[in-house]
Motif scaffolding. Structure first.
Motif, PDB file in Angstrom:
ATOM      1  N   THR A 192       0.822  -1.275  -0.081  1.00 55.74           N
ATOM      2  CA  THR A 192       0.111   0.052   0.001  1.00 55.74           C
ATOM      3  C   THR A 192       0.903   1.316  -0.152  1.00 55.74           C
ATOM      4  O   THR A 192       0.374   2.301  -0.171  1.00 55.74           O
ATOM      5  N   LEU A 193       2.301   1.239   0.280  1.00 54.96           N
ATOM      6  CA  LEU A 193       3.279   2.435   0.396  1.00 54.96           C
ATOM      7  C   LEU A 193       3.045   3.055  -0.973  1.00 54.96           C
ATOM      8  O   LEU A 193       3.161   4.326  -0.859  1.00 54.96           O
ATOM      9  N   GLU A 194       3.082   2.413  -2.190  1.00 52.98           N
ATOM     10  CA  GLU A 194       3.129   3.183  -3.467  1.00 52.98           C
ATOM     11  C   GLU A 194       2.108   4.194  -3.509  1.00 52.98           C
ATOM     12  O   GLU A 194       2.106   5.320  -4.035  1.00 52.98           O
ATOM     13  N   ALA A 195       0.941   3.698  -3.244  1.00 57.20           N
ATOM     14  CA  ALA A 195      -0.355   4.468  -3.426  1.00 57.20           C
ATOM     15  C   ALA A 195      -0.509   5.568  -2.331  1.00 57.20           C
ATOM     16  O   ALA A 195      -1.158   6.621  -2.740  1.00 57.20           O
ATOM     17  N   ALA A 196       0.202   5.424  -1.262  1.00 58.90           N
ATOM     18  CA  ALA A 196       0.353   6.367  -0.296  1.00 58.90           C
ATOM     19  C   ALA A 196       1.412   7.418  -0.326  1.00 58.90           C
ATOM     20  O   ALA A 196       1.398   8.520   0.312  1.00 58.90           O
ATOM     21  N   THR A 197       2.326   7.383  -1.450  1.00 60.28           N
ATOM     22  CA  THR A 197       3.303   7.996  -1.675  1.00 60.28           C
ATOM     23  C   THR A 197       2.980   9.546  -1.801  1.00 60.28           C
ATOM     24  O   THR A 197       2.109   9.710  -2.941  1.00 60.28           O
ATOM     25  N   GLY A 198       3.726  10.614  -1.444  1.00 60.24           N
ATOM     26  CA  GLY A 198       3.048  11.896  -1.610  1.00 60.24           C
ATOM     27  C   GLY A 198       1.734  12.417  -0.909  1.00 60.24           C
ATOM     28  O   GLY A 198       1.464  13.378  -0.996  1.00 60.24           O
TER      29      GLY A 198
END
Lengths: 253, 135
Positions: free
Chosen positions: A217-223
């Motif tokens: 889920t980290l990639e989607a939460a990036t930014g």
């Protein structure tokens, strides 16, 4: 000839209780993610936190934080940005944006000295430093100008990452640079826990700070700082930072 | 005025070197690349030196021309050899001279892989201290 910035760095860091460098041997082990999410977690706990991106050629903290750093405000130095509540942030991206900068070792050391000498962090409980991978000019220079810096070393269970992390730990030991411990990132299965990374920590005589799961889920939460701190990764990382900082988490005297 | 931080660092450097002895003169070099504002720097030195026993009038500044050397074609060059920067680029290089590697190119081959050989930023080139203890 004397470089006045060495004295300036001591003045600028005088109000900082602890400098915590998040380091790794190999690149790509999630060091910047640990530094950024760890800083956000500490700020949410009410600590005065600074984040300095020293990975000049791979600066990515601002991408993780979702900010486009502008030129800092000048006030008797440069004031850090505030990309999230309670988090003070400085990055080379303020000066070069997303342009590539062909900087060799001496230029990297110069840039590090300049940023440390002019950035006015004020009173901080913790200054988290996102380091470039490996035994880099920036690693050598930070060890020289801020010898009290403690290193949190991040590795994955990959034999490739472990071999290089072992070399970094050996260097830090020889340089008398304090190491608070080793954390395992990107653990894919529960069975991997208690495997190679804790074994390396035991061999090197340093603390094992914990395992961080591979978190899809980290990639989607990036930014998005608000989402980053709610990921399963962040929950595990909080424990790693609590162990890494120990009594530094206590209220300022 | 980030010159203030550099001035404070300079005064602190002189204070440490002097270790209580009277400071007769301090020679500084200002690199052309960083474009430090002399008036702002002097005002900041005066403020920072107050109470240290160091007389702000002992500071002397010499400009040091910026010189570059290309790592690819070996050509030596200076700022006069390359197109001027925009105001924003100048500001970035003023605050962090290494930003030059993002904005300047070798006038011979166009490479950004160059060394800043001289004239980068602020350095203390000489400090003269009184040798005899005052009576």
């Amino acid at each position: 000839m004397i470089d006045p910035r060495d004295a300036g760095i001591a003045l600028r860091l005088a109000g900082v209780r602890r400098v915590l460098a998040v380091s790794s041997g190999k690149g790509g082990v999630g060091k910047s993610t640990c530094a950024v999410v760890g800083s956000l977690i500490l700020a949410r706990r009410g600590l005065a936190v600074g984040l300095l991106d020293l990975d000049f050629q791979g600066a990515s903290c601002h991408t993780l934080l979702g900010c486009r750093p502008g030129i800092p405000v000048e006030d008797r130095g440069l004031l850090p940005l505030e990309p999230a509540p309670g988090l003070r942030f400085a990055t080379i991206a303020s000066f070069i944006g997303e342009r590539p900068a062909a900087m060799r070792g001496s230029a990297l050391a110069e840039a590090l000295r300049e940023m440390l000498a002019v950035t006015r962090w004020g009173a901080l409980d913790v200054l988290v430093v996102d380091m470039p991978p490996g035994i880099h000019d920036s690693t050598l220079e930070l060890t020289r100008v801020a010898p009290a810096t403690r290193h949190l070393v991040v590795a994955t269970a990959s034999r490739v990452a472990l071999a290089v992390a072992a070399r970094l730990l050996r260097y830090l030991g020889e340089a008398d640079a304090p190491v608070v411990g080793l954390a395992e990132n990107m653990r894919r299965t529960a069975a991997e826990a208690g495997s190679a990374v804790p074994a390396l920590a035991a061999r090197e005589g340093i603390s094992f700070l914990g395992s961080l799961p591979f978190d899809g889920t980290l990639e989607a939460a990036t930014g998005d700082p608000g989402r980053l701190v709610l990921t399963p990764f962040a929950v595990s990382l909080e424990q790693v930072f609590v162990r890494a900082l120990g009594s530094d988490l206590d209220p300022s005297p | 005025m980030h010159e203030w931080a550099l001035a404070e660092a300079t005064v602190e450097t002189v204070r440490r070197e002097a270790a209580g002895r009277r400071v007769v003169s301090v020679q500084l070099a200002f690199g052309e690349l960083q474009q430090v504002d002399r008036d702002i720097f002097a005002a900041a030195v005066a403020e920072c030196a107050a109470g240290t026993g160091i007389d702000a009038s002992v500071f002397r500044v010499e400009e040091e021309p910026a010189r570059f050397a290309c790592r690819v074609c070996d050509r030596p060059w200076s700022l006069a050899d390359v197109p001027g920067l925009t105001e924003d680029e100048r500001e970035a290089v003023h605050l962090l001279p290494e930003a030059a590697h993002a904005y300047l190119r070798c006038p011979g081959c166009g490479s950004t892989d160059f060394d800043v050989v001289a004239g980068r930023g602020v350095t203390v080139t000489a400090i003269e201290l009184e040798t005899e203890a005052p009576r």
